[in-house]
Enzyme design. Structure first.
Site, PDB file in Angstrom:
ATOM      1  CE1 TYR A 138      -3.619   2.595   0.661  1.00 29.64           C
ATOM      2  CE2 TYR A 138      -2.313   3.298   2.556  1.00 29.64           C
ATOM      3  CZ  TYR A 138      -3.370   3.508   1.677  1.00 29.64           C
ATOM      4  OH  TYR A 138      -4.150   4.626   1.821  1.00 29.64           O
ATOM      5  CG  ASP A 188       5.731   3.741   0.786  1.00 30.19           C
ATOM      6  OD1 ASP A 188       6.043   4.428   1.794  1.00 30.19           O
ATOM      7  OD2 ASP A 188       4.555   3.592   0.398  1.00 30.19           O
ATOM      8  CE  LYS A 190       0.869   4.936   8.323  1.00 30.73           C
ATOM      9  NZ  LYS A 190       0.897   4.232   7.066  1.00 30.73           N
TER      10      LYS A 190
HETATM   11  C1  PLP Z   1       0.287   4.744   5.705  1.00 28.96           C
HETATM   12  C2  PLP Z   1       1.068   4.511   4.453  1.00 28.96           C
HETATM   13  C3  PLP Z   1       1.012   5.392   3.357  1.00 28.96           C
HETATM   14  C4  PLP Z   1       0.054   6.542   3.311  1.00 28.96           C
HETATM   15  O1  PLP Z   1       0.317   7.472   4.297  1.00 28.96           O
HETATM   16  P1  PLP Z   1      -0.876   8.478   4.752  1.00 28.96           P
HETATM   17  O2  PLP Z   1      -0.190   9.396   5.693  1.00 28.96           O
HETATM   18  O3  PLP Z   1      -1.923   7.621   5.351  1.00 28.96           O
HETATM   19  O4  PLP Z   1      -1.337   9.166   3.516  1.00 28.96           O
HETATM   20  C5  PLP Z   1       1.861   5.177   2.310  1.00 28.96           C
HETATM   21  N1  PLP Z   1       2.712   4.139   2.282  1.00 28.96           N
HETATM   22  C6  PLP Z   1       2.793   3.269   3.305  1.00 28.96           C
HETATM   23  C7  PLP Z   1       3.774   2.157   3.249  1.00 28.96           C
HETATM   24  C8  PLP Z   1       1.953   3.409   4.406  1.00 28.96           C
HETATM   25  O5  PLP Z   1       1.988   2.510   5.394  1.00 28.96           O
END
Ligand code: PLP
Length: 421
Positions: free
Chosen positions: A142, A237, A265
């Protein structure tokens, strides 16, 4: 006292599904979501005054638990000086220096306000820098909700993406190739066929959004080698893994350096922050230096930057990653023997853990489709015992530095009782 049910009824009238992010609605596990009135260290307290030992940690950011005194103080001090300027500030320079100094290969970083913005911007940069349009992602990873990333694998042999959300034009999705994780042959075949048209490959090097699908280092290395050979960029990511697995994220963990990395995060210390970065040469494509446009009214926000800085300071001073590893190892040690002979297994890296229905898997395709049904009663039984796990079978649990060895034993004991039944 307001009840969860009452608030949820009100919320559903004015907010779609009653929530501002879908998984919060408890659809996967049933029941009414808990409306959180406050967080205290390792606990959350709902509107009915019920306390839960929290292993969700706001889905990853809260590596120091809720309302950490030093972070709250830093936020207060920064806010008293104004909450946003729309102009450069001292704290953003300091946080950028910290991030650049911590992560392999990073020379420059641009702050944004969410993980979604970070990945969206990194992909625009990759396309702008390479002059290519195709991007590659993996099923089970994701990357937030930008259009070209809300794409699922097509059926059969084709890797052409199909929109996984209404509102995503199929023409956008057609520029995204989707591959299974852990499949060297499919990866090689795609690069043989289209390698020179691929702008970038984006991956969660520690996939933690569809269970915890730990990858073989050899697969990540193959990805590094193929992207390099074909002039495509590799994007890690690290929105979950960055500053969670260690200062250098998954890149340092595996000893593999991507071209671009995205963060979110943890780096915001609980406030809305994302970031993307890479070499100076690549980042000089970003406006105002280069032709790739990207901007943000609240980017580099002084309060959010102060929160991130305070958090990094505590992590360094208190040797937090060693403590988290010890807690994670304890949980694994207490849980693994208890799960023997059951259908469940426990997967872990550092302070990220996941209860897998079936043996540990490396791809989304290898997961058991009965996981959701099997998880529901476990989730409910833990809620009844005052333990808050994610309301979905496919979400990981997070340990924080304010969890104690006793908290970990409490979780392991509860799971042993519930699963053993
Ligand atoms: C949470 C997440 C996102 C998106 O971040 P948001 O702050 O919710 O937009 C993107 N990539 C990864 C791996 C994530 O866990």
């Amino acid at each position: 006292m307001t009840s969860n049910t009452n608030l949820f009824e009100r919320a559903q009238k004015v907010i779609p599904g009653g929530v501002n992010s879908p998984v919060r609605a408890f659809r996967a596990v049933g029941g009414t979501p808990k409306f959180i009135a406050k967080g205290e260290g390792a606990y959350v307290v709902d509107e009915e005054g019920k306390r839960y030992l929290d292993f969700v940690g706001s889905w990853g950011p809260l590596i120091l638990g809720h309302a950490h005194a030093e972070i709250v103080a830093a936020i207060g001090q920064a806010a008293a000086l104004g909450t946003t300027y729309g102009a450069p500030c001292h704290a953003e320079v300091e946080l950028a220096e910290e991030v650049v100094g911590a992560y392999p290969g990073l020379e420059q970083v641009r702050f944004v306000s969410s993980g979604t913005e970070a990945t969206m911007s990194a992909i625009r940069l990759a396309r702008g820098a390479t002059g290519r349009d195709l991007i590659v992602k993996f099923s089970g990873c994701y990357h937030g909700h930008a259009d070209h990333l809300l794409v699922a694998a097509g059926s059969g042999l084709v890797t052409f993406g199909q929109p996984s959300s209404a509102g995503v034009p199929k023409e956008f999705a057609a520029l995204t190739r989707v591959l299974p994780l852990d499949d060297d042959a499919k990866l090689k075949a795609l690069f043989d066929a289209e390698g020179d048209k691929i702008a970038c490959v984006i991956i969660e090097p520690i996939p933690a959004n569809n269970g915890l699908l730990l990858q073989r280092k050899e697969f990540l290395q193959l990805l590094r080698d193929l992207t390099k050979k074909h002039g495509a960029l590799l994007i890690f990511d690290e929105v979950i893994s960055g500053f969670r697995i260690g200062f250098g994220g998954a890149a340092a963990h595996y000893g593999i350096t991507p071209d671009l990395a995205t963060f979110g995060k943890v780096i915001g210390g609980g406030l809305p922050v994302g970031a993307y970065g890479g070499s100076r040469a690549l980042m000089s494509n970003v406006a105002p230096l280069g032709p790739v446009y990207q901007a943000g009214t609240l980017s580099g926000n002084p309060v959010a930057m102060a929160a991130g800085l305070a958090m990094l300071k505590v992590i360094k001073r208190d040797n937090v990653y060693a403590r988290l590893e010890a807690l994670g190892a304890q949980l694994e040690k207490e849980l693994t023997p208890a799960l023997e002979g059951t259908a469940w297994s426990f997967v872990r890296v550092g302070s990220i853990g996941w209860l897998s229905y079936g043996p540990a898997a490396r791809s989304a395709e290898a997961l058991d489709s009965k996981s959701g049904d099997q998880y529901r009663p476990i989730f409910q039984a833990l809620m009844d015992r005052g333990i808050y796990l994610a309301p979905s079978a496919y979400e990981v649990l997070f340990l924080s530095a304010v969890h104690t060895p006793e908290d970990v034993t409490r979780l392991a004991t509860a799971l042993r009782e519930v699963i053993g039944r």
